[in-house]
Design an enzyme around this catalytic site. Structure first.
Site, mmCIF file in Angstrom:
data_model
loop_
_atom_site.group_PDB
_atom_site.id
_atom_site.type_symbol
_atom_site.label_atom_id
_atom_site.label_comp_id
_atom_site.label_asym_id
_atom_site.label_seq_id
_atom_site.Cartn_x
_atom_site.Cartn_y
_atom_site.Cartn_z
ATOM 1 N N LYS A 266 -9.211 17.535 -16.887
ATOM 2 C CA LYS A 266 -8.634 18.837 -17.152
ATOM 3 C C LYS A 266 -9.188 19.854 -16.146
ATOM 4 C CE LYS A 266 -8.083 16.936 -21.533
ATOM 5 N NZ LYS A 266 -6.907 16.116 -21.396
ATOM 6 N N ASP B 96 -18.238 17.722 -27.082
ATOM 7 C CA ASP B 96 -17.145 17.250 -26.240
ATOM 8 C C ASP B 96 -16.505 18.498 -25.635
ATOM 9 O OD1 ASP B 96 -14.778 16.365 -25.129
ATOM 10 O OD2 ASP B 96 -13.973 15.494 -26.975
ATOM 11 N N TRP C 76 -9.258 15.033 -31.534
ATOM 12 C CA TRP C 76 -10.344 14.430 -30.745
ATOM 13 C C TRP C 76 -11.632 14.393 -31.542
ATOM 14 C CZ3 TRP C 76 -8.105 11.589 -27.553
ATOM 15 C CH2 TRP C 76 -6.903 12.004 -26.940
HETATM 16 C C1 PLP Z 1 -11.100 17.386 -26.111
HETATM 17 C C2 PLP Z 1 -10.775 15.991 -25.683
HETATM 18 N N1 PLP Z 1 -11.641 15.007 -25.959
HETATM 19 C C3 PLP Z 1 -11.402 13.738 -25.606
HETATM 20 C C4 PLP Z 1 -10.254 13.375 -24.949
HETATM 21 C C5 PLP Z 1 -10.029 11.941 -24.584
HETATM 22 O O1 PLP Z 1 -10.251 11.799 -23.215
HETATM 23 P P1 PLP Z 1 -10.009 10.451 -22.463
HETATM 24 O O2 PLP Z 1 -8.567 10.235 -22.410
HETATM 25 O O3 PLP Z 1 -10.645 10.671 -21.121
HETATM 26 O O4 PLP Z 1 -10.711 9.377 -23.206
HETATM 27 C C6 PLP Z 1 -9.330 14.366 -24.623
HETATM 28 C C7 PLP Z 1 -8.102 13.998 -23.909
HETATM 29 O O5 PLP Z 1 -7.181 14.754 -23.774
HETATM 30 C C8 PLP Z 1 -9.607 15.702 -25.009
HETATM 31 O O6 PLP Z 1 -8.742 16.672 -24.726
HETATM 32 MG MG MG Z 2 -7.387 18.393 -30.645
#
Ligand code: PLP
Ligand code: MG
Ligand code: PLP
Ligand code: MG
Ligand code: MG
Ligand code: MG
Lengths: 355, 355
Positions: free
Chosen positions: B191, B167, B100
């Site tokens: 989550k 994030d 991510w």
């Molecule tokens: C830490 C983290 N950031 C970003 C995301 C991406 O999220 P989204 O699917 O809402 O765009 C996730 C998805 O699992 C995540 O775990």
């Molecule tokens: Mg990761």
């Protein structure tokens, strides 16, 4: 029972709501809520593919088109369309037929040149401009098929020398039209397709990949298409309920059947507006929307009284948008004829009261 | 009863699901579904303001911050952060601690220069890099508080000479931290906060309005803030269920109580992974996540057998992400200690079976 004339998020079919509530507790008999399952499960993947197939089938789309469900509502499409289709220095043509059209125009200007071919703004958008030429060198021509706020609708789409792009947020799946004539169609779900939180985009595939600009992933149609609407976690529940609603449309007999019912509802209501001396329509008769019926009272001083009277009769969502005033009866697909009949009776009862 | 260890959309509290299902049929006793009411109604406006107040209260945020709920998931935030905070030719610093983080980096590069201060990519992200200097001239420093895929977590946040952006999609509201040290925090809901389809952004107000770039409306934090998360139709239902989930967190005793419970769940599970000769953790012990517990088997050939065994014990969502393999037990706020205990018993039963 409430009669829900709200403009959006709007009424959904009772059967759909029942299934949706059930899925919140136990989705497909999995023992889990639809709110807590991975979008990568086979069960949810089949929801997305069924939703796409239903869109394709209901609109008789040919294989030139990709169907994708996106976050962000229709307002994000105002930006995504030019982000993907309008290079810097290039020109797109727009028809200014209402508030939403003018917002789409505003966003397009962030990306390139905008040629507004015609506008009815000066007459408070009471009609759809028809006298204009679409420039043959524009990247696309954008129209709003139904002006939710002002209650006007494009009953015929223009012949366009350039790809036709349409915001159909408030009338998609409500009537028959030739979707294969369009370059791109988009719609926020929350009127005729489902709950708020998801938007639909139907994109003629050959239009993509032509601008020079680098497009961040979430704003790039191609990525969403390539990933089957799962580039990121989709709005699972809104997409599921949209699929249920599309299924319902199909069960009713599809878009042709919806159109017949919608035309009857609209005819019933406009007939009463015209007949009843207390009420009058706000738009050019030939452009009247069959989704959002806008009307006012001859005597604006008793509008509040009628609203209260209607409220007591279990009619909700009837207040007009502040840009128009008076009343707006949104008669989306899921609103039954019986609710329109009830509104008409209520208008007649109010007429008697005032005699 | 299923034991839901899925990584996201993840488990939600049963009470929340019950209330959510009820609201789909009849919201606040209005006779209407939450899916078909206007977002401009007093009832829904109070949902949004309660959600904002709960965020503020649960994280003890001071008045320097604005709280806003947005469409588009966390992935849209990957782009919105630099869209709003990183001018062309300017530099932002990022820590590359997982998939991510690397996606956030990719999106930032569309907008300006990115200085990746450290990366653990070469060791398949099994640890959090700690040896780096944050450049004092960066517009901000971006970290991923919890790496959902690799199962590592920043147990301490760095002191930063520039605004810290994080994030927190997979660990917000799971533990105590000083939110007032951050410039911007964002999280997809799915989550610890609610269902998919809504994201939270917490923005230190003085950071906005500093880049030269013109920002299209839907990507502009300031507009969403100024409009109380209703610049356009919000994802009504996802936002409502998030509010219910935040209420539930408060009722449990807030973030401090959640942390205590989460620490116990994590300790229980890691102890068994370490003790049980069949299993082993995948990450540096000091960086182990208390939300996503990643582990594999000493003998990878029996991983499939264990997954099937666990499935028969009503354990779902345990399969590890393909980048790591093995297993990932996500133990988000709503997952009870009893489900962790059940997983541990299942691991022990499997150990017996293999003796
Ligand atoms: C830490 C983290 N950031 C970003 C995301 C991406 O999220 P989204 O699917 O809402 O765009 C996730 C998805 O699992 C995540 O775990
Ligand atoms: Mg990761
Ligand atoms: C025709 C039309 N376009 C766009 C919008 C904006 O939709 P959203 O709120 O999903 O951004 C609306 C909302 O009512 C609409 O009626
Ligand atoms: Mg309009
Ligand atoms: Mg009349
Ligand atoms: Mg071990």
């Amino acid at each position: 029972m409430k009669h829900n004339f709200g403009a959006g998020p709007g009424i959904l079919p009772q059967e759909v709501l029942k299934q949706a509530a059930e899925a919140v507790l136990n989705f497909n008999n999995s023992g889990l809520s639809i709110l807590e399952i991975s979008h990568r499960t086979a069960d949810f993947e089949s929801v997305v593919s069924e939703a796409c197939s239903l869109v394709k089938e209901l609109l008789s789309l040919n294989d030139d088109y990709a169907i994708t469900f996106l976050h962000g509502g229709a307002s994000t499409q105002f930006a995504m369309v030019p982000y993907n289709l309008l290079g810097e220095g290039e020109t797109a043509a727009y028809l200014d037929s209402g508030t939403w059209a003018s917002k789409a125009i505003k966003e397009a200007k962030f990306f390139g040149n905008v040629n507004v071919v015609a506008s009815s703004k000066e007459s408070n958008y009471t009609f759809i401009p028809k006298d204009y030429t679409i420039p043959a060198d524009a990247n696309y021509f954008h129209v709003t098929s139904n002006n939710t706020i002002y209650g006007t609708q494009l009953h015929e789409f223009p012949e366009s020398p350039v790809p036709l792009v349409s915001d159909m947020s408030s009338d998609i799946f409500s009537r028959v039209f030739d979707a294969n004539k369009f370059g791109l169609i988009y719609a926020g779900a929350q009127k005729n397709m489902g709950p708020a939180g998801v938007a639909l985009a139907i994109v003629r595939k050959d239009l993509l990949g032509k601008v020079d600009r680098k497009i961040p992933s979430m704003f790039n149609y191609q990525l969403h298409i390539d990933n089957g609407s799962m580039y990121n976690t989709p709005p699972v529940f809104a997409l599921y309920v949209s699929m249920l609603t599309l299924r319902w449309v199909k069960e009713q007999g599809g878009v042709a059947a919806m159109e017949k019912i919608n035309n009857k509802k609209a005819a019933t209501l406009y007939a009463e507006i015209d007949r009843n001396p207390l009420f009058k329509g706000t738009c050019a008769v030939e452009d009247r929307s069959r989704m959002n019926v806008c009307f006012v009272m001859d005597n604006p001083e008793i509008e509040k009284e009628f609203l209260d009277f209607a409220k007591k009769a279990d009619i909700v969502g009837l207040k007009g948008h502040r840009s128009v005033g008076g009343f707006r009866a949104s008669i989306y697909n899921a609103l039954p004829q019986s609710s329109v009949d009830h509104l008409v009776s209520t208008m007649q009862a109010f007429e008697q009261l005032k005699k």
